[in-house]
Design a protein around this motif. Structure first.
Motif, PDB file in Angstrom:
ATOM      1  N   SER A  40      12.952  -6.374  -5.450  1.00 26.23           N
ATOM      2  CA  SER A  40      12.876  -5.191  -6.212  1.00 26.23           C
ATOM      3  C   SER A  40      11.588  -4.552  -6.307  1.00 26.23           C
ATOM      4  O   SER A  40      11.564  -3.388  -6.680  1.00 26.23           O
ATOM      5  CB  SER A  40      13.548  -5.830  -7.657  1.00 26.23           C
ATOM      6  N   ARG A  41      10.614  -5.226  -6.244  1.00 27.04           N
ATOM      7  CA  ARG A  41       9.017  -4.701  -6.299  1.00 27.04           C
ATOM      8  C   ARG A  41       8.870  -3.752  -4.956  1.00 27.04           C
ATOM      9  O   ARG A  41       8.106  -2.768  -5.293  1.00 27.04           O
ATOM     10  CB  ARG A  41       8.013  -5.839  -5.979  1.00 27.04           C
ATOM     11  N   THR A  42       9.697  -3.766  -3.978  1.00 26.04           N
ATOM     12  CA  THR A  42       9.614  -2.831  -2.920  1.00 26.04           C
ATOM     13  C   THR A  42      10.250  -1.547  -3.490  1.00 26.04           C
ATOM     14  O   THR A  42      10.028  -0.713  -2.873  1.00 26.04           O
ATOM     15  CB  THR A  42      10.377  -3.516  -1.480  1.00 26.04           C
ATOM     16  N   MET A  43      10.939  -1.776  -4.231  1.00 26.61           N
ATOM     17  CA  MET A  43      12.120  -0.538  -4.764  1.00 26.61           C
ATOM     18  C   MET A  43      12.101  -0.240  -6.005  1.00 26.61           C
ATOM     19  O   MET A  43      12.932  -0.319  -7.008  1.00 26.61           O
ATOM     20  CB  MET A  43      13.510  -0.760  -4.457  1.00 26.61           C
ATOM     21  N   LEU A  52       0.930  -1.259  -0.029  1.00 24.58           N
ATOM     22  CA  LEU A  52       0.010  -0.045   0.074  1.00 24.58           C
ATOM     23  C   LEU A  52       0.920   1.115   0.060  1.00 24.58           C
ATOM     24  O   LEU A  52       0.671   2.367  -0.835  1.00 24.58           O
ATOM     25  CB  LEU A  52      -1.013  -0.089   1.374  1.00 24.58           C
ATOM     26  N   ASP A  53       2.109   1.227   0.948  1.00 27.26           N
ATOM     27  CA  ASP A  53       2.842   2.330   0.869  1.00 27.26           C
ATOM     28  C   ASP A  53       4.399   1.867   0.538  1.00 27.26           C
ATOM     29  O   ASP A  53       4.460   0.634   0.877  1.00 27.26           O
ATOM     30  CB  ASP A  53       2.802   3.154   2.362  1.00 27.26           C
ATOM     31  N   LEU A  54       5.234   2.603   0.320  1.00 24.73           N
ATOM     32  CA  LEU A  54       6.477   2.122  -0.167  1.00 24.73           C
ATOM     33  C   LEU A  54       7.625   2.853   1.023  1.00 24.73           C
ATOM     34  O   LEU A  54       7.545   4.032   0.915  1.00 24.73           O
ATOM     35  CB  LEU A  54       6.860   2.391  -1.699  1.00 24.73           C
ATOM     36  N   PRO A  55       8.133   1.900   1.423  1.00 23.34           N
ATOM     37  CA  PRO A  55       9.349   2.463   2.147  1.00 23.34           C
ATOM     38  C   PRO A  55      10.581   3.103   1.283  1.00 23.34           C
ATOM     39  O   PRO A  55      10.620   2.771   0.323  1.00 23.34           O
ATOM     40  CB  PRO A  55      10.047   1.162   2.912  1.00 23.34           C
ATOM     41  N   ALA A  56      11.160   4.088   1.999  1.00 24.19           N
ATOM     42  CA  ALA A  56      12.510   4.626   1.338  1.00 24.19           C
ATOM     43  C   ALA A  56      13.514   3.501   1.164  1.00 24.19           C
ATOM     44  O   ALA A  56      13.694   2.611   1.808  1.00 24.19           O
ATOM     45  CB  ALA A  56      12.879   5.754   1.713  1.00 24.19           C
ATOM     46  N   SER A  57      14.240   3.780   0.029  1.00 25.00           N
ATOM     47  CA  SER A  57      15.726   2.809   0.073  1.00 25.00           C
ATOM     48  C   SER A  57      16.769   3.591  -0.407  1.00 25.00           C
ATOM     49  O   SER A  57      17.505   3.295  -1.234  1.00 25.00           O
ATOM     50  CB  SER A  57      15.261   1.570  -0.901  1.00 25.00           C
ATOM     51  N   GLU A 111       9.012  13.529 -10.385  1.00 24.58           N
ATOM     52  CA  GLU A 111       7.959  14.517 -10.331  1.00 24.58           C
ATOM     53  C   GLU A 111       6.751  14.547  -9.571  1.00 24.58           C
ATOM     54  O   GLU A 111       5.989  15.373  -9.481  1.00 24.58           O
ATOM     55  CB  GLU A 111       7.935  14.993 -11.930  1.00 24.58           C
ATOM     56  N   HIS A 112       6.014  13.408  -9.447  1.00 21.72           N
ATOM     57  CA  HIS A 112       4.911  13.275  -8.876  1.00 21.72           C
ATOM     58  C   HIS A 112       4.827  11.756  -7.993  1.00 21.72           C
ATOM     59  O   HIS A 112       5.612  11.017  -8.322  1.00 21.72           O
ATOM     60  CB  HIS A 112       3.827  13.096  -9.990  1.00 21.72           C
ATOM     61  N   ALA A 113       3.848  11.910  -6.976  1.00 20.39           N
ATOM     62  CA  ALA A 113       3.529  10.424  -6.210  1.00 20.39           C
ATOM     63  C   ALA A 113       3.026   9.359  -7.017  1.00 20.39           C
ATOM     64  O   ALA A 113       2.374   9.479  -8.078  1.00 20.39           O
ATOM     65  CB  ALA A 113       2.551  10.998  -5.249  1.00 20.39           C
ATOM     66  N   ILE A 114       3.571   8.302  -6.902  1.00 22.81           N
ATOM     67  CA  ILE A 114       2.963   7.071  -7.435  1.00 22.81           C
ATOM     68  C   ILE A 114       1.708   6.612  -6.940  1.00 22.81           C
ATOM     69  O   ILE A 114       0.917   5.735  -7.647  1.00 22.81           O
ATOM     70  CB  ILE A 114       3.964   6.113  -7.527  1.00 22.81           C
ATOM     71  N   PHE A 115       1.427   6.673  -5.518  1.00 25.29           N
ATOM     72  CA  PHE A 115       0.253   6.129  -4.808  1.00 25.29           C
ATOM     73  C   PHE A 115      -0.425   7.452  -4.489  1.00 25.29           C
ATOM     74  O   PHE A 115       0.020   7.765  -3.539  1.00 25.29           O
ATOM     75  CB  PHE A 115       0.935   5.471  -3.740  1.00 25.29           C
ATOM     76  N   ASN A 116      -1.425   7.636  -5.231  1.00 25.08           N
ATOM     77  CA  ASN A 116      -2.498   8.656  -4.869  1.00 25.08           C
ATOM     78  C   ASN A 116      -3.646   8.086  -4.299  1.00 25.08           C
ATOM     79  O   ASN A 116      -4.666   7.909  -5.082  1.00 25.08           O
ATOM     80  CB  ASN A 116      -2.552   9.689  -6.278  1.00 25.08           C
ATOM     81  N   GLY A 117      -3.427   7.687  -2.847  1.00 23.78           N
ATOM     82  CA  GLY A 117      -4.507   7.067  -2.252  1.00 23.78           C
ATOM     83  C   GLY A 117      -4.239   5.891  -1.889  1.00 23.78           C
ATOM     84  O   GLY A 117      -2.821   5.308  -2.145  1.00 23.78           O
ATOM     85  N   TYR A 118      -5.031   4.924  -1.350  1.00 24.98           N
ATOM     86  CA  TYR A 118      -4.620   3.682  -0.807  1.00 24.98           C
ATOM     87  C   TYR A 118      -5.082   2.529  -1.839  1.00 24.98           C
ATOM     88  O   TYR A 118      -6.152   2.060  -1.554  1.00 24.98           O
ATOM     89  CB  TYR A 118      -5.135   3.447   0.662  1.00 24.98           C
ATOM     90  N   THR A 119      -4.333   2.281  -2.843  1.00 29.79           N
ATOM     91  CA  THR A 119      -4.613   1.278  -3.853  1.00 29.79           C
ATOM     92  C   THR A 119      -3.594   0.025  -3.585  1.00 29.79           C
ATOM     93  O   THR A 119      -2.413   0.273  -4.069  1.00 29.79           O
ATOM     94  CB  THR A 119      -4.660   1.887  -5.146  1.00 29.79           C
TER      95      THR A 119
END
Length: 280
Positions: free
Chosen positions: A242-245, A214-219, A251-259
Motif C-alpha cells: 500500500s505504500r507504493t499506492m 523516489l518516484d511512484l508508479p501509476a496503479s 491538485e498538486h505533485a507529491i514529490f517535488n524533487g528527489y527526496t
C-alpha cells in the motif's frame, strides 16, 4: 376508466417493486462494467507502452546502438539526446503539460511514433490543467528508467547510486538481459515531473531495511500499472504494498524533487530494483 383498463394498470406498489428490481440489477452490473472498463484501459495502456518501446528500439538501431538519455543534466536543460525534455506539473502556464509541439514532437523518438500522440500516456490518467477556463488533458504519463542513458549519460549522485550501471548501449543490457530491464513506466499523475523514473537502488538486493521510494508508479488498473521492457514486450504489473499506492492527490505533485521516502521491506521496491539495473 372501465374495469378492464383498471386491471391492466400498475399499482403504486407494483411500480415501486419494478424500480427496486431495476436498481438492484444496476447495482449488480455497475461493478462488472467498471471492471470491463479497467480491463479495456489496461489493454490500451499496455499497447501504448509497447508502441513507445518499439519506437525507442528503432531509434537505437538507427543510431549505432546508442541509447537516448532518460533525463538531462542538469535536469531541465533541453538536451537534444534526451528522450523527452520538459516538466509535467499542474501549472497552467507550463505548455509542456498540454501542447505536444513543446516537448513531444521535438523528441528524437517522435519520427518513429507514426505521429501518434496517444501512445505517450495512459488512458486511465484523468489529470488536466485549466488554461483560460478550458480543461486541457495532460499529454504524458510515461517516464523512462533513469538508468537507461542516465542524466546526460551519468548516474544520479545520491548515496551509492553511482555504483550502479548506467546503460549507454543496447548491448550492455546483458546481464541480466533486455527482457529483465524495464524501459517505460506509467508514473502517477501526482508524482510525474521530468522524463525519468528514478528507482532508489539503496539496499539492493537484500538489505530491505534501506528500501525507499523516489518516484511512484501509476496503479490505475486495479492496483496495477503499465510498463514496457527493453526487449519490446509490455505488461500490466500488479503492485503489492500500500505504500507504493498512497491516496491519489488531484491538485498538486507529491514529490517535488528527489527526496527519498523510506519504505523498508517493500516488495515493490525489491521488484523495481531487480528490473532497473545491476551493480557495476
Amino acid at each position: 376508466m372501465n374495469r378492464t383498463q383498471a386491471r391492466r394498470a400498475f399499482t403504486l406498489i407494483e411500480l415501486l417493486v419494478v424500480i427496486a428490481i431495476i436498481a438492484l440489477l444496476a447495482a449488480l452490473l455497475l461493478p462488472v462494467l467498471g471492471r470491463g472498463k479497467l480491463k479495456a484501459q489496461g489493454v490500451q495502456c499496455m499497447s501504448n507502452n509497447k508502441q513507445l518501446a518499439l519506437a525507442w528500439r528503432m531509434y537505437t538501431d538507427d543510431n549505432r546502438d546508442l541509447l537516448l538519455f532518460s533525463s538531462s543534466d542538469p535536469v531541465g536543460y533541453r538536451d537534444p539526446y534526451t528522450w523527452c525534455n520538459g516538466l509535467i506539473d499542474f501549472n497552467a502556464g507550463n505548455a509542456s503539460n498540454y501542447d505536444p509541439s513543446v516537448d513531444i514532437m521535438p523528441s528524437p523518438l517522435w519520427p518513429y511514433c507514426a505521429n501518434s500522440l496517444g501512445i505517450w500516456r495512459c488512458p486511465a490518467d484523468r489529470s488536466y490543467v485549466i488554461v483560460g477556463g478550458v480543461l486541457k488533458p495532460r499529454i504524458r504519463t510515461m517516464s523512462m528508467n533513469a538508468f537507461l542513458g542516465g542524466f546526460s549519460g551519468k548516474a544520479y549522485t545520491l548515496g551509492d547510486m553511482p555504483n550502479y550501471q548506467v546503460y549507454r548501449r543496447f548491448g550492455q543490457l546483458s546481464p541480466p538481459g533486455p527482457d529483465r530491464i524495464f524501459l517505460f513506466i506509467d508514473e502517477r499523475q501526482d508524482a510525474i515531473n521530468y522524463g525519468n523514473f528514478l528507482t532508489d537502488m539503496h539496499g539492493y538486493p537484500n538489505n530491505t531495511a534501506a528500501y525507499a521510494l523516489l518516484d511512484l508508479p501509476a496503479s490505475y488498473h486495479g492496483q496495477a500499472g503499465g510498463l514496457s521492457f527493453c526487449d519490446g514486450h509490455s505488461e500490466i504489473h500488479r503492485w503489492r504494498d500500500s505504500r507504493t499506492m498512497p491516496s491519489l492527490l488531484e491538485e498538486h505533485a507529491i514529490f517535488n524533487g528527489y527526496t527519498p521516502v523510506p519504505s523498508p521491506g517493500n516488495q515493490d521496491v525489491a521488484w523495481l530494483q531487480d528490473h532497473t539495473t545491476r551493480p557495476k
